[in-house]
Design a protein around this motif. Structure first.
Motif, PDB file in Angstrom:
ATOM      1  N   UNK A   9       9.396  15.139 -17.430  1.00  0.00           N
ATOM      2  CA  UNK A   9       9.602  13.895 -18.178  1.00  0.00           C
ATOM      3  C   UNK A   9       8.805  12.750 -17.578  1.00  0.00           C
ATOM      4  N   UNK A  10       8.791  12.670 -16.239  1.00  0.00           N
ATOM      5  CA  UNK A  10       8.054  11.591 -15.568  1.00  0.00           C
ATOM      6  C   UNK A  10       6.566  11.702 -15.868  1.00  0.00           C
ATOM      7  N   UNK A  11       6.028  12.904 -15.774  1.00  0.00           N
ATOM      8  CA  UNK A  11       4.610  13.131 -16.051  1.00  0.00           C
ATOM      9  C   UNK A  11       4.292  12.812 -17.504  1.00  0.00           C
ATOM     10  N   UNK A  12       5.162  13.232 -18.408  1.00  0.00           N
ATOM     11  CA  UNK A  12       4.930  12.988 -19.829  1.00  0.00           C
ATOM     12  C   UNK A  12       4.977  11.495 -20.137  1.00  0.00           C
ATOM     13  N   UNK A  13       5.881  10.774 -19.478  1.00  0.00           N
ATOM     14  CA  UNK A  13       6.010   9.345 -19.756  1.00  0.00           C
ATOM     15  C   UNK A  13       4.746   8.600 -19.345  1.00  0.00           C
ATOM     16  N   UNK A  14       4.235   8.847 -18.134  1.00  0.00           N
ATOM     17  CA  UNK A  14       3.063   8.106 -17.678  1.00  0.00           C
ATOM     18  C   UNK A  14       1.815   8.519 -18.456  1.00  0.00           C
ATOM     19  N   UNK A  72       4.258   9.770 -10.189  1.00  0.00           N
ATOM     20  CA  UNK A  72       3.836  10.015 -11.559  1.00  0.00           C
ATOM     21  C   UNK A  72       2.652  10.974 -11.704  1.00  0.00           C
ATOM     22  N   UNK A  73       1.854  11.160 -10.660  1.00  0.00           N
ATOM     23  CA  UNK A  73       0.654  11.986 -10.809  1.00  0.00           C
ATOM     24  C   UNK A  73       0.585  13.169  -9.841  1.00  0.00           C
ATOM     25  N   UNK A  76       0.824  -1.206   0.000  1.00  0.00           N
ATOM     26  CA  UNK A  76       0.000   0.000   0.000  1.00  0.00           C
ATOM     27  C   UNK A  76       0.858   1.256   0.000  1.00  0.00           C
ATOM     28  N   UNK A  77       1.907   1.260   0.797  1.00  0.00           N
ATOM     29  CA  UNK A  77       2.766   2.450   0.865  1.00  0.00           C
ATOM     30  C   UNK A  77       3.530   2.650  -0.442  1.00  0.00           C
ATOM     31  N   UNK A  78       3.918   1.551  -1.090  1.00  0.00           N
ATOM     32  CA  UNK A  78       4.626   1.681  -2.362  1.00  0.00           C
ATOM     33  C   UNK A  78       3.679   2.140  -3.469  1.00  0.00           C
ATOM     34  N   UNK A  79       2.409   1.755  -3.393  1.00  0.00           N
ATOM     35  CA  UNK A  79       1.441   2.269  -4.350  1.00  0.00           C
ATOM     36  C   UNK A  79       1.284   3.778  -4.186  1.00  0.00           C
ATOM     37  N   UNK A  80       1.244   4.246  -2.952  1.00  0.00           N
ATOM     38  CA  UNK A  80       1.148   5.687  -2.708  1.00  0.00           C
ATOM     39  C   UNK A  80       2.366   6.415  -3.277  1.00  0.00           C
ATOM     40  N   UNK A  81       3.542   5.827  -3.129  1.00  0.00           N
ATOM     41  CA  UNK A  81       4.759   6.430  -3.681  1.00  0.00           C
ATOM     42  C   UNK A  81       4.700   6.474  -5.204  1.00  0.00           C
ATOM     43  N   UNK A  82       4.177   5.408  -5.799  1.00  0.00           N
ATOM     44  CA  UNK A  82       4.032   5.322  -7.248  1.00  0.00           C
ATOM     45  C   UNK A  82       3.085   6.404  -7.764  1.00  0.00           C
ATOM     46  N   UNK A  83       1.958   6.581  -7.090  1.00  0.00           N
ATOM     47  CA  UNK A  83       0.986   7.600  -7.488  1.00  0.00           C
ATOM     48  C   UNK A  83       1.576   8.997  -7.307  1.00  0.00           C
ATOM     49  N   UNK A  84       2.265   9.202  -6.207  1.00  0.00           N
ATOM     50  CA  UNK A  84       2.885  10.510  -5.968  1.00  0.00           C
ATOM     51  C   UNK A  84       3.953  10.801  -7.021  1.00  0.00           C
ATOM     52  N   UNK A 133      -7.632   4.159 -17.934  1.00  0.00           N
ATOM     53  CA  UNK A 133      -8.199   5.143 -17.015  1.00  0.00           C
ATOM     54  C   UNK A 133      -7.503   4.948 -15.674  1.00  0.00           C
ATOM     55  N   UNK A 134      -6.373   5.634 -15.521  1.00  0.00           N
ATOM     56  CA  UNK A 134      -5.514   5.391 -14.368  1.00  0.00           C
ATOM     57  C   UNK A 134      -6.201   5.721 -13.049  1.00  0.00           C
TER      58      UNK A 134
END
Length: 220
Positions: A192-197, A184-185, A174-182, A207-208
């Motif tokens: 670059x990170x925003x553009x890639x995702x 890229x979004x 759960x904590x790693x999912x939060x890090x992933x969302x933070x 529909x992320x």
């Protein structure tokens, strides 16, 4: 998308027999000979090394040597990247440096590494505005597979737990999912990170927001 592999992620995925995550995500996987001949020999067990060598033998992974780099006129460029990265990642082990240098030399978009410590390669490459290499940890590959519909919520958790527990990583899904969302979004470190995702989701019709909400609810 091609990727260079660091030592730790090889050990973690092969220990859990989940190396297929790599083969389904990337078109080409490369590993520098030092990582196989020095790092894996020191840190991996015999079954991991045997499975890795089998994938090299069957062409699933390309083992890159100094001789092969010389044969394409890229060895000096590789060594220049190594020198620059050793200054940047002061105190990091050579496996990390070589994995990134190889990616930069051969034009790989991605580095796959589970070295997520502060000032380590994953941490630093995410924050470099001009970096041409995007780092991914094993759990980020799981989340990408989930977004594409390759994994269910339960499969994400089962695979995460298998890798986490067998390699004693002491992480929470759960904590790693939060890090992933933070990453890229919510608060991307670079454009670059925003553009890639954004490109990834658009190309795959994802529909992320809905998918990530569902996964977050499941993990909670």
């Amino acid at each position: 998308m091609d990727a260079s592999l660091d030592t730790n992620v090889i050990i973690h995925l092969y220990t859990a027999n989940l190396q297929s995550i790599l083969f389904s995500r990337f078109n080409k996987l490369i590993v520098y000979e030092f990582i196989r001949n020095q790092e894996l020999e020191r840190h991996a067990n015999a079954p991991v090394i045997a499975a890795f060598d089998q994938d090299v033998a069957t062409g699933k992974i390309e083992l890159v040597t100094d001789d092969s780099l010389r044969s394409i006129g890229m060895h000096n460029i590789f060594q220049n990247h190594v020198r620059e990265l050793r200054r940047l990642f002061d105190g990091s082990d050579l496996g990390e440096v070589y994995a990134i240098a190889l990616a930069k030399t051969l034009g790989c978009v991605s580095l796959v590494t589970d070295d997520i410590k502060e000032r380590g390669p994953h941490y630093t490459l995410m924050r470099m505005q001009d970096s041409d290499v995007i780092p991914f940890a094993f759990y980020e590959l799981l989340f990408l597979d989930y977004l594409e519909g390759k994994l269910t919520e339960q499969a994400v958790l089962d695979n995460f737990n298998a890798i986490n527990e067998l390699s004693q990583l002491n992480m929470g899904c759960s904590s790693k999912l939060k890090s992933f969302i933070r990453r890229f979004w919510h608060d991307p470190y670079t454009a670059r990170e925003k553009a890639w995702i954004t490109s990834f989701c658009t190309q795959n019709g994802i529909s992320a927001r809905n998918k990530l909400r569902a996964l977050s609810t499941f993990l909670s």
